[in-house]
Design a protein around this motif. Structure first.
Motif, short mmCIF file in Angstrom:
data_model
loop_
_atom_site.label_atom_id
_atom_site.label_comp_id
_atom_site.label_asym_id
_atom_site.label_seq_id
_atom_site.Cartn_x
_atom_site.Cartn_y
_atom_site.Cartn_z
N LEU A 62 2.46 6.14 2.47
CA LEU A 62 1.62 5.71 3.59
C LEU A 62 1.95 4.35 4.19
O LEU A 62 1.40 4.00 5.23
CB LEU A 62 0.15 5.72 3.15
CG LEU A 62 -0.41 7.07 2.69
CD1 LEU A 62 -1.85 6.92 2.24
CD2 LEU A 62 -0.30 8.11 3.79
N SER A 63 2.81 3.58 3.58
CA SER A 63 3.13 2.25 4.11
C SER A 63 3.69 2.36 5.53
O SER A 63 4.61 3.15 5.79
CB SER A 63 4.13 1.54 3.20
OG SER A 63 4.40 0.25 3.69
N GLY A 64 3.10 1.61 6.44
CA GLY A 64 3.53 1.64 7.83
C GLY A 64 2.96 2.79 8.63
O GLY A 64 3.21 2.90 9.83
N LEU A 116 -10.77 -0.69 -0.71
CA LEU A 116 -9.83 -0.03 0.21
C LEU A 116 -9.22 -1.03 1.20
O LEU A 116 -8.01 -1.00 1.46
CB LEU A 116 -10.55 1.08 0.97
CG LEU A 116 -10.99 2.30 0.15
CD1 LEU A 116 -11.79 3.26 1.01
CD2 LEU A 116 -9.80 3.01 -0.47
N THR A 117 -10.06 -1.91 1.73
CA THR A 117 -9.57 -2.90 2.70
C THR A 117 -8.49 -3.78 2.09
O THR A 117 -7.42 -4.01 2.69
CB THR A 117 -10.73 -3.78 3.21
OG1 THR A 117 -11.71 -2.93 3.85
CG2 THR A 117 -10.24 -4.82 4.19
N ALA A 170 -2.74 -5.11 1.76
CA ALA A 170 -1.62 -5.50 0.90
C ALA A 170 -0.42 -4.57 1.05
O ALA A 170 0.72 -4.97 0.79
CB ALA A 170 -2.08 -5.55 -0.56
N ASN A 171 -0.67 -3.30 1.47
CA ASN A 171 0.40 -2.31 1.52
C ASN A 171 0.75 -1.84 2.94
O ASN A 171 1.40 -0.81 3.10
CB ASN A 171 0.03 -1.11 0.65
CG ASN A 171 0.03 -1.44 -0.83
OD1 ASN A 171 1.08 -1.43 -1.47
ND2 ASN A 171 -1.14 -1.73 -1.37
N ASN A 172 0.30 -2.62 3.93
CA ASN A 172 0.65 -2.34 5.33
C ASN A 172 0.31 -0.91 5.74
O ASN A 172 1.13 -0.18 6.32
CB ASN A 172 2.15 -2.60 5.56
CG ASN A 172 2.50 -2.54 7.04
OD1 ASN A 172 1.70 -2.85 7.91
ND2 ASN A 172 3.73 -2.09 7.33
N ILE A 173 -0.90 -0.49 5.41
CA ILE A 173 -1.38 0.83 5.81
C ILE A 173 -2.43 0.65 6.90
O ILE A 173 -3.41 -0.06 6.72
CB ILE A 173 -1.99 1.58 4.60
CG1 ILE A 173 -0.93 1.79 3.51
CG2 ILE A 173 -2.56 2.94 5.04
CD1 ILE A 173 -1.49 2.32 2.20
N ASN A 201 -5.92 -3.29 9.63
CA ASN A 201 -4.52 -3.49 10.05
C ASN A 201 -4.19 -2.80 11.36
O ASN A 201 -3.03 -2.46 11.62
CB ASN A 201 -3.53 -2.98 8.98
CG ASN A 201 -3.57 -3.79 7.71
OD1 ASN A 201 -3.99 -4.94 7.72
ND2 ASN A 201 -3.14 -3.18 6.62
N ASP A 202 -5.19 -2.53 12.20
CA ASP A 202 -4.91 -1.76 13.40
C ASP A 202 -5.98 -2.04 14.46
O ASP A 202 -7.02 -2.64 14.17
CB ASP A 202 -4.92 -0.26 13.05
CG ASP A 202 -4.16 0.58 14.06
OD1 ASP A 202 -3.48 0.01 14.93
OD2 ASP A 202 -4.27 1.82 13.99
#
Length: 618
Positions: free
Chosen positions: A466-468, A487-488, A493-496, A559-560
């Motif tokens: 799922l990264s990216g 979750l946040t 941390a994993n760029n999801i 992240n979006d």
């Protein structure tokens, strides 16, 4: 709209400012006995007693929903039941409360005698046969023994699976019946409280309501179409006209009869398969149907290990050798009247799945009943071919729509109590590829609690996958603050790029459609947003009783950029059409519906090894 829509969700207005009006009003309702039972009904056959009662729930600080529910009570306690917190009915007071058990010998005898003397004087007909038992009962929140309850005067709540058809009929209310009950109870119980405390409940105006359009679907050869409102077989008829969106060249199916009575009807099964596949104009679904018998006698003292051994060591090797099938699915014909029906189902399903063989079950009673089978065979064929990785149809979404969604993810938890009374949790998570609803794969694992823990999150949302990517998570239930924090942190941390949507199935808010004086159910697709990123939506086409909407809550983006809320609601609505296990629509998106089925399989020990790209749970 020609109809007038109304919802049992109200904005609360106090005369003076109140910081949390919903909480204040619920406390007033509790003190005023708004929850008192009414419409009591005794079912003499089982000695069950049912009641109706109003229900009300806080929805944000300024909204309250009001509805009507029913509760059924069964047998009285025996006095050997030990629990810390259990909902029981006090027969003498018709009160529904939480109770806990206390050893009889731990209560002073004088106090017990005083209680018995009071009961003999007030309720002589109820206390004639009271004998000493292992436990007595007091209200859970009480710390003293001032009010003692004897087990013979307490009833347990009846579980849904133990209710007969007469009780279920009592529980189902048509829209006009429910509306009139609420109207009458409002006058008797709610309005007096509002008047006394100068409170107003403001209903939603007509301008709040919107209608979500029906989605367009993709079928075979690029053909598009809609199901059509109130068209039960709409999608099946489209499949017959256009063919499957994607089809395997060969589908091998073994019909396994475990009753010993199904041979004569094998031709009926084959005839139905032929009818379904040959009516497709675009192409014919190619399949091979073979029949085998593996009979289990009712007189046999069968254990799970016996059944599993016979399937593992005899049936599977025989099919591979005799029919030369490399890949196949099994249609198991069993009897619902069999004493070992559940044992057969779980055992056969478990072994086949461990060997990566999909299966579908149908009862011999359905096969022999021409009317039942006419309705059921479409479900059987649709589910079986879908398990063999055929795709009947997908959503015809605009691929240019921005932002692009890489995965929809569904997550749900099933629970059960073990012998010690401890709750065990089982999780199911599924992935759908892109926004057209094409199934990708499934990950399942056991969890510690209903809330996702920090050390578990990487199993359900692997960063390698799922990264990216941009994902939308459909989560069953109300929002959980601790889980959201976990979750946040992980997604950041994993760029999801994640969007979390909580979907609540059982809510008290009902929506009514009124045309002149006639009260009916609203159509599927009616919805309204009543607070920021919160909506109530009608996602069911069922006309049994009063439709129960769902609540949709969009937590927001991680992240979006935030996705428009109407698109979030539309995706939830569209995914209710994508369940391939039945022609009957489901009322929740297939993401969480299938996750629930998977977690139930896990609970029964029916698990697929590792990740799977087959919808084995249909």
């Amino acid at each position: 709209m020609s109809e007038t829509l109304s919802a049992m969700l109200f904005e609360i207005k106090y005369k003076n400012y109140i910081e949390n009006p919903a909480k204040e009003l619920i406390e007033l309702f509790n003190k005023s006995k708004v929850l008192a039972f009414f419409d009591a009904k005794l079912f003499s056959k089982d000695n069950f007693k049912a009641y109706r009662q109003l229900e009300y729930r806080k929805d944000t600080n300024k909204y309250i929903s009001i509805g009507v529910s029913s509760v059924v009570f069964g047998k009285t306690l025996q006095g050997n039941e030990n629990f810390i917190k259990e909902k029981l009915l006090s027969i003498l007071r018709d009160e529904y409360k939480l109770f806990k058990s206390v050893p009889w010998n731990s209560i002073p005898q004088k106090q017990i005698d005083t209680a018995l003397e009071y009961l003999r004087e007030k309720y002589p007909n109820h206390v004639k046969n009271i004998q000493k038992t292992e436990y007595l009962y007091i209200e859970s929140e009480k710390q003293d023994y001032q009010y003692i309850y004897f087990p013979q005067l307490l009833r347990t709540e009846v579980k849904a699976e133990d209710m007969n058809d007469e009780i279920k009929k009592y529980q189902i209310l048509k829209p006009d019946e429910r509306y009139n009950i609420l109207k009458n109870q409002w006058k008797q119980k709610i309005q007096p409280v509002l008047d006394e405390h100068h409170i107003k409940l403001i209903p939603l105006s007509e301008s709040y309501f919107k209608i979500m359009p029906e989605p367009m679907f993709l079928f075979g050869k690029g053909q598009k179409g809609i199901k059509g409102l109130n068209n039960f077989y709409g999608l099946i008829n489209k499949l017959k006209s256009y063919g499957f969106y994607r089809s395997n060249p060969v589908n091998n199916i073994i019909v396994l009869d475990v009753t010993g009575r199904g041979v004569a009807n094998f031709h009926n099964l084959k005839k139905r398969f032929d009818e379904f596949t040959t009516t497709m104009n675009s192409f014919k679904l190619t399949y091979k149907l073979e029949f085998e018998t593996l009979r289990y006698s009712e007189s046999e003292s069968l254990r799970r290990v016996d059944i599993e051994s016979r399937i593992e060591n005899k049936f599977i090797p025989y099919i591979s050798q005799h029919h030369k099938f490399d890949k196949f699915a099994v249609l198991v014909v069993h009897s619902q009247k069999s004493k070992i029906s559940e044992l057969l189902y779980n055992s056969i399903k478990r072994v086949l799945l461990n060997n990566e063989i999909n299966s579908q079950f149908v009862t011999i009673e359905t096969v022999f009943d021409s009317k039942k089978f006419t309705n059921a065979y479409s479900n059987i064929i649709l589910a079986l071919f879908s398990k063999l990785k055929n795709i009947p149809y997908l959503l015809a979404n605009d691929n240019r729509e921005s932002p692009k969604i890489d995965y929809f993810v569904g997550y749900d938890v099933s629970r059960e109590k073990n012998k010690n009374g401890h709750v065990m949790n089982f999780a199911g998570g599924i992935y759908f590829y892109h926004s057209n609803g094409e199934f990708k794969d499934v990950i399942n694992f056991n969890v510690e609690s209903e809330v996702i823990q920090e050390h578990e999150v990487s199993k359900l949302f692997p960063s390698k996958k799922l990264s990216g990517k941009r994902i939308i998570i459909h989560r069953d239930g109300n929002s959980k603050r601790n889980e959201l924090n976990v979750l946040t942190e992980y997604f950041q941390a994993n760029n999801i790029k994640a969007h979390i949507v909580y979907i609540t199935k059982k809510i008290s808010t009902r929506i009514f459609s009124k045309n002149n004086s006639v009260v009916t159910n609203p159509r599927k697709g009616v919805w309204f947003e009543y607070a920021d990123n919160k909506a109530i939506a009608v996602t069911s086409n069922s006309n049994i009783g009063t439709k129960q909407p769902i609540r949709i809550e969009y937590y927001g983006a991680i992240n979006d950029e935030v996705i428009p809320f109407e698109r979030i609601v539309r995706d939830v609505f569209n995914f209710t059409y994508l369940y391939y296990g039945s022609v009957q629509e489901i009322s929740v998106p297939v993401t969480i519906y299938n996750a629930h089925l998977i977690s139930n399989f896990n609970r029964q020990g029916i698990e697929h090894n590792g990740e799977s790209d087959s919808q084995y749970w249909l």
